[in-house]
Motif scaffolding. Structure first.
Motif, short mmCIF file in Angstrom:
data_model
loop_
_atom_site.label_atom_id
_atom_site.label_comp_id
_atom_site.label_asym_id
_atom_site.label_seq_id
_atom_site.Cartn_x
_atom_site.Cartn_y
_atom_site.Cartn_z
N GLU A 291 -68.65 47.86 105.30
CA GLU A 291 -67.29 47.30 105.33
C GLU A 291 -67.01 46.63 106.63
O GLU A 291 -66.58 45.69 106.83
CB GLU A 291 -66.14 48.78 105.07
N TYR A 292 -67.73 47.24 107.83
CA TYR A 292 -67.71 46.88 109.06
C TYR A 292 -68.29 45.22 109.07
O TYR A 292 -67.71 44.43 109.51
CB TYR A 292 -68.19 47.79 110.07
N PHE A 293 -69.51 45.15 108.40
CA PHE A 293 -70.25 44.03 108.64
C PHE A 293 -70.03 43.14 107.55
O PHE A 293 -70.32 41.89 107.47
CB PHE A 293 -71.81 44.19 108.47
N GLY A 294 -68.96 43.49 106.60
CA GLY A 294 -68.73 42.72 105.31
C GLY A 294 -69.64 42.41 104.39
O GLY A 294 -69.80 41.36 103.69
N ILE A 295 -70.67 43.42 104.05
CA ILE A 295 -71.66 43.30 103.27
C ILE A 295 -71.34 44.08 102.04
O ILE A 295 -70.75 45.18 102.14
CB ILE A 295 -73.22 43.56 103.92
N ASP A 296 -72.59 44.17 101.16
CA ASP A 296 -72.39 45.01 99.82
C ASP A 296 -72.89 46.46 100.28
O ASP A 296 -74.02 46.50 101.03
CB ASP A 296 -73.26 44.47 98.77
N PRO A 297 -72.44 47.52 99.93
CA PRO A 297 -72.93 48.92 100.41
C PRO A 297 -74.18 49.33 99.69
O PRO A 297 -75.00 50.03 100.67
CB PRO A 297 -71.65 49.82 99.97
N THR A 298 -74.47 48.73 98.81
CA THR A 298 -75.81 48.95 98.04
C THR A 298 -77.05 48.46 98.94
O THR A 298 -77.92 49.18 99.14
CB THR A 298 -75.83 48.24 96.89
N LEU A 299 -76.75 47.42 99.69
CA LEU A 299 -77.83 46.82 100.55
C LEU A 299 -77.87 47.78 101.72
O LEU A 299 -78.97 48.00 102.41
CB LEU A 299 -77.46 45.36 100.97
N VAL A 300 -77.02 48.21 102.39
CA VAL A 300 -76.98 49.34 103.38
C VAL A 300 -77.68 50.50 102.94
O VAL A 300 -78.49 51.02 103.78
CB VAL A 300 -75.61 49.51 103.92
N ARG A 301 -77.34 50.81 101.67
CA ARG A 301 -77.99 52.21 101.36
C ARG A 301 -79.43 51.83 101.08
O ARG A 301 -80.22 52.73 101.48
CB ARG A 301 -77.14 52.58 99.94
N LEU A 302 -79.88 50.95 100.46
CA LEU A 302 -81.19 50.65 100.39
C LEU A 302 -81.98 50.73 101.70
O LEU A 302 -83.10 50.87 101.60
CB LEU A 302 -81.43 49.35 99.68
N GLY A 303 -81.24 49.83 102.59
CA GLY A 303 -81.86 49.66 104.03
C GLY A 303 -81.94 51.13 104.68
O GLY A 303 -83.02 51.52 105.23
N TRP A 304 -81.02 51.84 104.59
CA TRP A 304 -81.11 53.38 104.92
C TRP A 304 -82.06 54.36 104.16
O TRP A 304 -83.12 54.90 105.03
CB TRP A 304 -79.68 53.95 104.82
N ALA A 305 -82.44 54.15 102.87
CA ALA A 305 -83.31 54.62 102.31
C ALA A 305 -84.76 54.20 102.51
O ALA A 305 -85.74 55.17 102.78
CB ALA A 305 -83.22 54.39 100.56
N ALA A 306 -84.97 52.89 102.98
CA ALA A 306 -86.22 52.46 103.35
C ALA A 306 -86.59 53.00 104.88
O ALA A 306 -87.42 53.36 105.17
CB ALA A 306 -86.15 50.99 103.40
N PHE A 307 -85.51 53.09 105.78
CA PHE A 307 -85.58 53.52 106.83
C PHE A 307 -85.99 55.15 106.99
O PHE A 307 -86.82 55.59 107.86
CB PHE A 307 -84.17 53.61 107.62
N CYS A 308 -85.46 55.94 105.85
CA CYS A 308 -85.72 57.21 105.84
C CYS A 308 -87.31 57.57 105.40
O CYS A 308 -88.05 58.09 105.82
CB CYS A 308 -84.91 57.96 104.74
N ALA A 309 -87.72 56.46 104.52
CA ALA A 309 -89.16 56.61 103.64
C ALA A 309 -90.03 56.19 104.84
O ALA A 309 -90.94 56.52 104.77
CB ALA A 309 -89.00 55.47 102.55
N ILE A 310 -89.89 55.02 105.61
CA ILE A 310 -90.99 54.87 106.62
C ILE A 310 -91.21 55.66 107.78
O ILE A 310 -92.26 56.01 108.00
CB ILE A 310 -90.55 53.24 107.07
N GLY A 311 -90.21 56.20 108.40
CA GLY A 311 -90.06 57.14 109.44
C GLY A 311 -89.78 58.30 109.44
O GLY A 311 -90.28 59.28 110.31
#
Length: 62
Positions: A22-42
């Protein structure tokens, strides 16, 4: 001035990803996918989510 809040509407666990979306005005699914990738990588994404859930306040507007 825009402020970062946890979302009351786009929430799955605590609303952190929905609030960031909501802060950046983008789809929440994209943020969740990015966060999941962040969790998986490191693996530090989980700790970052816990910290964000504690630090970011809930949106006072209901």
């Amino acid at each position: 001035m825009k402020k970062l809040y946890k979302s009351n509407h786009n929430k799955m666990i605590d609303g952190v990803c929905g609030g960031i979306a909501e802060y950046f005005g983008i789809d929440p699914t994209l943020v969740r996918l990015g966060w999941a990738a962040f969790c998986a990588i490191g693996g530090s994404g989980f700790l970052a989510y816990i910290i964000a859930a504690v630090i970011i306040p809930r949106n006072p507007e209901i």
